[in-house]
Motif scaffolding. Sequence first.
Motif, mmCIF file in Angstrom:
data_model
loop_
_atom_site.group_PDB
_atom_site.id
_atom_site.type_symbol
_atom_site.label_atom_id
_atom_site.label_comp_id
_atom_site.label_asym_id
_atom_site.label_seq_id
_atom_site.Cartn_x
_atom_site.Cartn_y
_atom_site.Cartn_z
ATOM 1 N N ARG A 251 0.838 -1.192 0.000
ATOM 2 C CA ARG A 251 0.000 0.000 0.000
ATOM 3 C C ARG A 251 0.876 1.245 0.000
ATOM 4 O O ARG A 251 1.917 1.298 0.670
ATOM 5 C CB ARG A 251 -0.984 -0.003 1.161
ATOM 6 C CG ARG A 251 -0.394 -0.071 2.537
ATOM 7 C CD ARG A 251 -1.445 -0.377 3.606
ATOM 8 N NE ARG A 251 -2.537 0.587 3.574
ATOM 9 C CZ ARG A 251 -3.726 0.388 4.169
ATOM 10 N NH1 ARG A 251 -3.968 -0.735 4.835
ATOM 11 N NH2 ARG A 251 -4.659 1.305 4.111
ATOM 12 N N GLN A 252 0.437 2.264 -0.757
ATOM 13 C CA GLN A 252 1.280 3.441 -0.959
ATOM 14 C C GLN A 252 1.217 4.432 0.192
ATOM 15 O O GLN A 252 2.091 5.289 0.318
ATOM 16 C CB GLN A 252 0.878 4.141 -2.262
ATOM 17 C CG GLN A 252 1.064 3.251 -3.489
ATOM 18 C CD GLN A 252 0.903 4.016 -4.784
ATOM 19 O OE1 GLN A 252 1.740 4.833 -5.147
ATOM 20 N NE2 GLN A 252 -0.195 3.750 -5.489
ATOM 21 N N GLU A 257 -0.848 -2.035 9.665
ATOM 22 C CA GLU A 257 -2.021 -2.879 9.912
ATOM 23 C C GLU A 257 -1.763 -3.732 11.152
ATOM 24 O O GLU A 257 -0.831 -4.532 11.178
ATOM 25 C CB GLU A 257 -2.307 -3.772 8.705
ATOM 26 C CG GLU A 257 -2.682 -2.997 7.448
ATOM 27 C CD GLU A 257 -3.105 -3.922 6.308
ATOM 28 O OE1 GLU A 257 -3.771 -4.944 6.592
ATOM 29 O OE2 GLU A 257 -2.760 -3.622 5.150
ATOM 30 N N GLU A 258 -2.607 -3.545 12.162
ATOM 31 C CA GLU A 258 -2.465 -4.311 13.397
ATOM 32 C C GLU A 258 -3.370 -5.528 13.423
ATOM 33 O O GLU A 258 -3.111 -6.488 14.141
ATOM 34 C CB GLU A 258 -2.776 -3.425 14.612
ATOM 35 C CG GLU A 258 -1.831 -2.241 14.758
ATOM 36 C CD GLU A 258 -2.044 -1.503 16.072
ATOM 37 O OE1 GLU A 258 -2.380 -2.186 17.075
ATOM 38 O OE2 GLU A 258 -1.891 -0.281 16.103
ATOM 39 N N GLU A 259 -4.448 -5.500 12.638
ATOM 40 C CA GLU A 259 -5.426 -6.583 12.684
ATOM 41 C C GLU A 259 -5.004 -7.732 11.778
ATOM 42 O O GLU A 259 -4.326 -7.550 10.765
ATOM 43 C CB GLU A 259 -6.804 -6.064 12.265
ATOM 44 C CG GLU A 259 -7.371 -5.010 13.198
ATOM 45 C CD GLU A 259 -8.753 -4.558 12.765
ATOM 46 O OE1 GLU A 259 -9.176 -4.940 11.663
ATOM 47 O OE2 GLU A 259 -9.399 -3.826 13.536
ATOM 48 N N PRO A 309 2.984 -3.356 13.175
ATOM 49 C CA PRO A 309 3.455 -2.363 14.154
ATOM 50 C C PRO A 309 4.812 -2.704 14.769
ATOM 51 O O PRO A 309 5.465 -1.828 15.349
ATOM 52 C CB PRO A 309 2.349 -2.361 15.212
ATOM 53 C CG PRO A 309 1.676 -3.691 15.070
ATOM 54 C CD PRO A 309 1.749 -4.034 13.623
ATOM 55 N N LYS A 310 5.233 -3.954 14.672
ATOM 56 C CA LYS A 310 6.513 -4.375 15.251
ATOM 57 C C LYS A 310 7.223 -5.284 14.252
ATOM 58 O O LYS A 310 6.624 -5.732 13.278
ATOM 59 C CB LYS A 310 6.287 -5.141 16.564
ATOM 60 C CG LYS A 310 5.478 -4.392 17.599
ATOM 61 C CD LYS A 310 5.131 -5.309 18.761
ATOM 62 C CE LYS A 310 4.215 -4.615 19.762
ATOM 63 N NZ LYS A 310 3.772 -5.530 20.834
ATOM 64 N N LYS A 311 8.476 -5.562 14.526
ATOM 65 C CA LYS A 311 9.207 -6.489 13.675
ATOM 66 C C LYS A 311 8.578 -7.879 13.759
ATOM 67 O O LYS A 311 8.034 -8.277 14.796
ATOM 68 C CB LYS A 311 10.690 -6.547 14.055
ATOM 69 C CG LYS A 311 10.985 -7.231 15.384
ATOM 70 C CD LYS A 311 12.485 -7.259 15.680
ATOM 71 C CE LYS A 311 13.192 -8.274 14.832
ATOM 72 N NZ LYS A 311 12.820 -9.670 15.121
ATOM 73 N N MET A 312 8.684 -8.639 12.669
ATOM 74 C CA MET A 312 8.097 -9.968 12.619
ATOM 75 C C MET A 312 8.917 -10.949 13.449
ATOM 76 O O MET A 312 10.146 -10.852 13.539
ATOM 77 C CB MET A 312 8.015 -10.468 11.171
ATOM 78 C CG MET A 312 7.179 -9.581 10.262
ATOM 79 S SD MET A 312 5.475 -9.359 10.846
ATOM 80 C CE MET A 312 4.889 -11.050 10.816
#
Length: 753
Positions: A251-252, A257-259, A309-312
């Motif tokens: 997405r530009q 995305e938290e969900e 929101p955080k590193k994977m």
Amino acid sequence: MLHSDSLQRYSDELSEAIKIGLGEIRDFFDLENVVVLAYDEYHIAIPVTYKVSLPPLGTVGGIDIRSEEPVLIKISLRRYPDQIPLILSDRKDFPKKHLAHLYVSRTSEEAGKFCIVRNNPNEWFAGARMWDLLAVGEQWLFKAATGRLSGDGEEFDPIRLEGYHGYHVYKYDLLHEVVSNDQRFHPGHGMALLFSNILSDDEEKYGSLTYKTLSSVPFIQLANFMKVIDELHKSINGREVSLLLSILVWRQDDEVEEEYCTSLPKNYGELKIYFNVRGIDIDGVLAIYKNYGLQKRRGIPIIHAVKRPKKMVGYGGQYEFINFSVLAPEGKGQAMPEDAAVLNLSHIEPFSSNLAAKLSGETRSAKTLYVGAGSLGSKIIIHDARGGKMHIGVVDEDKFLQHNLARQALYHDKVGLNKADATIKQISDMFETDSTKGFRAYAMSVEDVSDNVFEDYEWLVDSSASLLVQNWLSRKVLPATLKVSRCEVADDGRLGLLYIEGEERNPRIDDLINMAYYSAIANDALKSWRRRDSQRVYSTIDIGLGCSSTTTVMPDDIISLHSSVFSRLLHQEQSNPSIGNKGLIYLSQVEMGGIPKLQSKSILVPPFESYFCAEGSGWEIRMAAGSSERLLNLCNQNGKIETGGVLVGMANYKTKTIHVFDIIEEPQGSTGTRTGFIRGVKGLPEYINEIKESTGGVVGYIGEWHTHPMDLEGLSCRDKATIRELVILNRKEPIPTCAIIVTNDKILPFVFL
């Protein structure tokens, strides 16, 4: 608002295993009766309610986990207890999109499925009871309420896929770099193209697709990549490969995305909705893809980069990549139908040196040059490569032929190639995303390798089993920083021998090999080998009309056993040396009669004492540690009276080296005076023959020694006369005539041929 409201009672007979499981459910939840519902044709569902201990101030993040959570225990009628039951939320409004460790549903209406085990759940359940499963489900809900479903609160858990249709293999860091640096292919879309391939033997089996992505494709290089795709149709590892371009989209607006996705699209219509809500014009992206003529196959791989929101978990970036394959109609200009199937794929990291290190739990970094890529060497090399070692050189001048398939680590597709080239190609093919410049083949004899090549390595491992190479190593001046080792399999596979030189190449490889022969006097395994070896009749194996090979017949698994042990020991000494300045003789033993018996033994060998012939013949005398001190002490202890005896060892005419392992003092019948020494013979032939018999005839009488307490630093007239007689006798053996004169402070060797 429960899923169970629409289910009917199950009335058919249940298996005994399921009845026992229902009893555990009843006891765990303290129920009077267990309600059994028909979930579908193959499953039943048991509605129960967990009591969840909620935090006093409410759930973390306000997540909608309640003090009483209704669930369904879904049990397979046919496969229980081999298949683990699923724990499903019975609530239709369960907060699936806010929770980690839930499997993605096939539809948004499907019940949320708890992911309770990271690895194979059926394997876990094979060692657990229904009670254990229910207890883990209770813990899952408690963790969901307290924000502890993710093991590390500083990382983000990826979505859990179930029922995916294949894999997309790529390096996470490659895609992360493209997206995080906005390396877009087209200015109007957040998209990139990726150079990929798919194995075409499963072309019609879209349920088992496997894509592999190797690199990104800059716009300026598109024409070159398309030329490669159009023209390159060859086999890799014997399998036909089809090349294509994958699509990476993001997405530009760079929104986080938290969900979690509660379900993933199953057709193109759903995929458009999925992307449109994220501001991604997938129609426009595919139009560009098709207008450039990039579609070469029915399936179009699409990867969606989702910023979290955080590193994977387990990775260095905060993008999660969700993988699809759109089964689009082939042909330029054709519209994408709404019902075109969309398959979900799972991501797998390609094999790399970093992944190899993680999987093996160790780092193999020593730069190693292997001399010999035969049955033993090729296996050790593969072990090193699979451990992630990226600096491997292989020297071999022979070709890999059909009969080598019996015991080599290589496969039929390498037949006809040079062994060094074939081995390097095989290990290079394992690392498609790593630089393999450290893998080098030298298709020549080791004698022809340039001296500067050896400076590039830290270890040289001779796995050639060649006496020619052994002699060359003994004579060759190598860089001081290069550690030398040799390994071989002997005694029809009963014995594996690995040698590691000491500091400054002392003890040297020939010292260690010959010391192993001598050690047969006290070591039963070595003695049995030497005795059998002296009586060996080699088999001649026909490999073609007019061709034969004299070889030892040996099964592949025995060579693999020794190669594994050698690989382990070499890595240990390369990474954390334990032998100090000494050399090592390592024995791996296997007794193959009946149930195999395995054992090992290590012999640490101190540096040898080296002397060159006093007459300038060019011969070197190498004596086992402590020999010089012993000879000097004998001279001093006998005062002005000469003493002497016999040297036990062996000679190598090619290297002009005499190895001395033992000193026999004054055999019976010996007499010494101030002016001479006469060596006795009583019992000596029998003792020497016992040594020769124990060592397979390679170690025995090798010369004489006597003292000159008056410090005459040379041969007396009587000494010279005796030597003339010995030269005639020794030529019949044949062995060189060696005499050592010992003064009060000097060792003076003489060698005559």
